[in-house]
Write a protein that holds these residues in place. Structure first.
Motif, mmCIF file in Angstrom:
data_model
loop_
_atom_site.group_PDB
_atom_site.id
_atom_site.type_symbol
_atom_site.label_atom_id
_atom_site.label_comp_id
_atom_site.label_asym_id
_atom_site.label_seq_id
_atom_site.Cartn_x
_atom_site.Cartn_y
_atom_site.Cartn_z
ATOM 1 N N VAL A 17 3.997 -3.812 -4.963
ATOM 2 C CA VAL A 17 4.708 -3.634 -3.696
ATOM 3 C C VAL A 17 5.369 -4.933 -3.259
ATOM 4 C CG1 VAL A 17 3.364 -1.672 -2.869
ATOM 5 C CG2 VAL A 17 2.522 -3.986 -2.453
ATOM 6 N N SER A 18 6.503 -4.815 -2.601
ATOM 7 C CA SER A 18 7.249 -5.970 -2.102
ATOM 8 C C SER A 18 6.765 -6.352 -0.705
ATOM 9 C CB SER A 18 8.737 -5.643 -2.047
ATOM 10 O OG SER A 18 8.989 -4.658 -1.039
ATOM 11 N N ASP A 19 7.225 -7.490 -0.227
ATOM 12 C CA ASP A 19 6.894 -7.910 1.137
ATOM 13 C C ASP A 19 7.419 -6.897 2.149
ATOM 14 O OD1 ASP A 19 5.705 -10.175 0.125
ATOM 15 O OD2 ASP A 19 7.410 -11.493 0.565
ATOM 16 N N GLU A 20 8.598 -6.345 1.862
ATOM 17 C CA GLU A 20 9.177 -5.342 2.761
ATOM 18 C C GLU A 20 8.330 -4.069 2.777
ATOM 19 O OE1 GLU A 20 12.007 -8.369 1.797
ATOM 20 O OE2 GLU A 20 10.881 -7.032 0.451
ATOM 21 N N ASP A 21 7.835 -3.663 1.616
ATOM 22 C CA ASP A 21 6.954 -2.496 1.542
ATOM 23 C C ASP A 21 5.700 -2.728 2.373
ATOM 24 O OD1 ASP A 21 8.717 -1.354 -0.321
ATOM 25 O OD2 ASP A 21 7.558 -2.105 -2.038
ATOM 26 N N VAL A 22 5.110 -3.895 2.202
ATOM 27 C CA VAL A 22 3.863 -4.219 2.909
ATOM 28 C C VAL A 22 4.093 -4.224 4.414
ATOM 29 C CG1 VAL A 22 2.130 -6.008 3.323
ATOM 30 C CG2 VAL A 22 2.856 -5.479 0.981
ATOM 31 N N ALA A 23 5.179 -4.831 4.857
ATOM 32 C CA ALA A 23 5.460 -4.877 6.293
ATOM 33 C C ALA A 23 5.593 -3.480 6.880
ATOM 34 C CB ALA A 23 6.735 -5.681 6.544
ATOM 35 N N ALA A 24 6.309 -2.599 6.163
ATOM 36 C CA ALA A 24 6.494 -1.235 6.658
ATOM 37 C C ALA A 24 5.180 -0.466 6.637
ATOM 38 C CB ALA A 24 7.542 -0.509 5.827
ATOM 39 N N LEU A 25 4.440 -0.554 5.534
ATOM 40 C CA LEU A 25 3.227 0.259 5.378
ATOM 41 C C LEU A 25 2.052 -0.261 6.196
ATOM 42 C CD1 LEU A 25 3.403 1.090 1.566
ATOM 43 C CD2 LEU A 25 3.986 2.570 3.505
ATOM 44 N N THR A 26 2.149 -1.489 6.701
ATOM 45 C CA THR A 26 1.139 -1.990 7.642
ATOM 46 C C THR A 26 1.681 -1.996 9.072
ATOM 47 O OG1 THR A 26 1.796 -4.298 7.251
ATOM 48 C CG2 THR A 26 -0.019 -3.409 5.906
ATOM 49 N N LEU B 133 11.585 2.658 5.743
ATOM 50 C CA LEU B 133 11.299 2.373 4.349
ATOM 51 C C LEU B 133 11.764 3.524 3.453
ATOM 52 C CD1 LEU B 133 10.120 0.590 2.157
ATOM 53 C CD2 LEU B 133 7.855 1.547 2.667
ATOM 54 N N ALA B 134 11.567 4.752 3.902
ATOM 55 C CA ALA B 134 12.010 5.907 3.115
ATOM 56 C C ALA B 134 13.523 5.888 2.923
ATOM 57 C CB ALA B 134 11.577 7.201 3.803
#
Length: 335
Positions: A105-114, A175-176
């Motif tokens: 996962v990318s930093d952007e993924d992590v930010a969105a999913l948290t 994110l989607a």
């Protein structure tokens, strides 16, 4: 009547519980499976926190099968009862993202999913449409652009909330769109997600919102949880990863949470980590607003589900009951 595959079969005052023979995972402690099943069953039937939310269906299993299950109250909820699962959808989307990224996962993924990406204005009712034609054609991107009763639009960005936990579906919707799902209506969204999660996990979308639009049953959600436990999905290795604190009263980087203020849980990639220093047991979970509560224990050995459709805000009550059933199962002691 018990089926041939059933090792134990109990009947309690209108509640039928079937428990299939345990696999090696059930032998991970010295607690006998029959003791676990009895303790979990009695807790589901008799503990005041569970009596208060009946009727409901509940189930506990491991990576291969359901081990014990039951239906309380008037037995109106069964394993195959379809229902909106609200925020239990978040765990599904989290698993989809991790699978699509092959575990990286990318930093952007992590930010969105948290829920720390700054998209805090999504209104959960804004994408629920009455007319079938509109409902069936609405896309993920259109849902993200809708006006809502919070004021403004679902895609409004709050720079002050970046890096801070704010429980809201806008993070997931953005994110989607960024992942190329923006043109999907609810049917296409289901198909695209099943490409990564597997067609054996059956679900539909009532509206094209990633954080709360899924309809499914306990039996189908159990397929998803078993796939996590058996490491068919990459998210197994990332349960609890990148977790952030969520209680504004105890955490300087938390702005808004639906969890009661007396609980300090963390939030990982689309799922809660029940880490409260007083009552937490480290389980991973994703309670929905109407009372659908799935979990995986911290050892990643067992899963559980409490399934019902109550009033909005019922998730916390199901989580309380479900946590007690989990404790009974793990310890072999009635709660």
């Amino acid at each position: 009547m018990c089926k041939k595959t059933v090792k134990y079969c109990f009947g309690f005052a209108g509640l039928v519980v079937a428990m299939v023979s345990a696999t090696a995972s059930a032998a991970s402690t010295n607690v006998a499976t029959s003791m676990r099943a009895y303790a979990a069953t009695q807790t589901a039937i008799r503990n005041p926190a569970c009596v208060a939310i009946k009727p409901f269906y509940w189930e506990i299993g491991d990576q291969t099968q359901s081990l014990v299950s039951g239906s309380t109250g008037d037995r109106s909820y069964q394993a195959d009862t379809l229902m909106p699962i609200a925020s239990a959808s978040k765990w599904i989307f989290g698993a989809y993202v991790v699978q699509a990224r092959q575990g990286q996962v990318s930093d952007e993924d992590v930010a969105a999913l948290t829920m720390s990406s700054g998209y805090t204005n999504f209104g959960v009712t804004s994408c629920i449409k009455i007319l079938p034609g509109v409902r069936n054609s609405q896309t993920v991107a259109q849902c993200f652009q809708e006006e809502n009763n919070r004021g403004g639009h679902n895609d409004d960005f709050n720079a002050d909330a970046v890096g801070k936990f704010y429980y809201n579906g806008g993070h997931f919707q953005k994110l989607a769109v960024d992942m190329g799902l923006g043109a999907d209506n609810k049917a296409a969204l289901q198909r695209d997600m099943q490409m990564y999660l597997g067609t054996d996990f059956v679900f539909t979308f009532g509206s094209p919102q990633l954080a709360g639009g899924v309809n499914t049953s306990a039996a189908n959600y159990a397929v998803f949880l078993r796939k996590i436990l058996s490491k068919q999905l990459f998210i197994n290795d990332l349960l609890g990863a990148h977790a952030v604190c969520t209680n504004p009263q105890t955490c300087a980087t938390a702005l808004h949470t639906p969890v009661p203020s007396n609980l300090s849980w963390d939030y990982s990639l689309g799922h809660w980590v029940e880490t409260d220093p007083v009552s937490g047991d480290g389980a991973f979970s994703s309670a929905g607003a109407f009372g659908f509560y799935p979990w995986i224990d911290k050892t990643k050995t067992f899963y559980g589900i409490v399934a019902r459709k109550g009033e909005p805000g019922s998730g916390k009550d199901s989580a309380q009951c479900g946590g007690l059933i989990r404790k009974a199962w793990m310890t072999g002691r009635v709660q």
